[in-house]
Design a protein around this motif. Structure first.
Motif, short mmCIF file in Angstrom:
data_model
loop_
_atom_site.label_atom_id
_atom_site.label_comp_id
_atom_site.label_asym_id
_atom_site.label_seq_id
_atom_site.Cartn_x
_atom_site.Cartn_y
_atom_site.Cartn_z
N THR A 79 13.29 57.60 1.38
CA THR A 79 13.28 57.15 2.77
C THR A 79 14.11 58.06 3.67
O THR A 79 14.44 57.69 4.79
N LYS A 134 4.19 48.60 -3.46
CA LYS A 134 4.74 47.24 -3.30
C LYS A 134 5.07 46.66 -4.67
O LYS A 134 6.11 46.01 -4.84
N GLU A 139 10.74 44.27 -2.70
CA GLU A 139 11.34 43.97 -1.40
C GLU A 139 11.83 45.21 -0.67
O GLU A 139 11.76 45.28 0.56
N ASP A 140 12.34 46.19 -1.39
CA ASP A 140 12.81 47.43 -0.75
C ASP A 140 11.66 48.12 -0.03
O ASP A 140 11.81 48.60 1.10
N TYR A 141 10.50 48.14 -0.66
CA TYR A 141 9.35 48.78 -0.04
C TYR A 141 8.83 47.95 1.13
O TYR A 141 8.46 48.50 2.17
N LEU A 142 8.82 46.64 0.99
CA LEU A 142 8.37 45.78 2.09
C LEU A 142 9.26 45.96 3.32
O LEU A 142 8.77 46.00 4.45
N ALA A 143 10.57 46.09 3.11
CA ALA A 143 11.49 46.33 4.22
C ALA A 143 11.20 47.70 4.86
O ALA A 143 11.23 47.84 6.09
N TYR A 144 10.93 48.69 4.03
CA TYR A 144 10.60 50.03 4.52
C TYR A 144 9.31 49.99 5.35
O TYR A 144 9.23 50.63 6.41
N GLU A 146 8.24 47.69 7.19
CA GLU A 146 8.51 47.10 8.50
C GLU A 146 9.26 48.03 9.43
O GLU A 146 9.16 47.90 10.65
N LYS A 147 9.99 49.00 8.87
CA LYS A 147 10.81 49.91 9.68
C LYS A 147 10.09 51.19 10.09
O LYS A 147 10.38 51.75 11.13
#
Length: 152
Positions: A79, A134, A139-144, A146-147
Motif C-alpha cells: 500500500t 479479499k 479486513e486489511d484489503y477491505l479497508a484499503y 475504501e481508501k
C-alpha cells in the motif's frame, strides 16, 4: 468458460497497441498531427513507466508475487508508493503507455481503444483479482479498497 484471469495483462496491452497501430495505418483520415504530440506522448509514457516501474519494485521489495494470473499467491499487501493513489498502478502504467502510443501516432482510434482497454482490464483482470485478494488479506484489503481508487 469465463475469460477472467485467462489472458495476461501484457497480452491485452499488446492487442490494444496493435489495434491502435492498425487504426493509424488503416484509417489515416482518423489521425491528427499537432506539433506537440511527440512531447506529450513522451511525458505520458514517462508517467506510465514511473507508475508501473515503481509498483513492480515495491512488489519485489515486499517479496510478493508480481504474477497477475495468480493473485492468491500474494504474501504481502502493498500500500506504499503509487499504491497510495491507485490500487492498480501497473495497469495504470500500461494504460499510460497505450495513451502515449495513440498520442504519438495521432490516431483517433484511441477514443475507442482506450476505454475498451479500461473496461476489459477492470472486468476480466482487476475485479477477479480483487475477489481473490479479499480472501487472502481480509479486513486489511477491505479497508484499503475504501481508501484507494481502482485506477486513479
Amino acid at each position: 468458460m469465463s475469460l477472467e484471469l485467462k489472458v495476461p495483462p501484457v497480452v491485452v496491452f499488446l492487442i490494444a497497441l496493435a489495434l491502435l497501430y492498425a487504426g493509424h495505418v488503416a484509417l489515416p483520415f482518423a489521425s491528427i498531427s499537432p506539433a506537440f504530440q511527440g512531447t506529450v506522448a513522451f511525458v505520458v509514457a514517462l508517467i506510465g513507466c514511473a507508475f508501473g516501474g515503481q509498483a513492480v519494485v515495491a512488489f519485489i521489495k515486499a517479496k510478493t508475487t508480481v504474477h497477475p494470473m495468480k493473485p492468491e499467491e500474494a504474501s504481502t499487501l502493498v500500500t506504499t508508493g503509487f499504491f497510495k493513489v491507485s490500487r492498480n498502478p501497473m495497469y495504470f502504467g500500461l494504460l499510460c503507455l497505450l495513451l502515449a502510443a495513440g498520442i504519438y501516432w495521432g490516431t483517433l482510434t484511441l477514443v475507442a481503444v482506450g476505454p475498451l482497454f479500461i473496461w476489459y482490464m477492470t472486468e476480466f483482470q482487476i475485479k477477479p483479482e480483487e475477489e481473490r485478494l479479499k480472501e487472502v488479506f481480509g479486513e486489511d484489503y477491505l479497508a484499503y479498497l475504501e481508501k484507494v481508487r481502482r485506477w486513479i
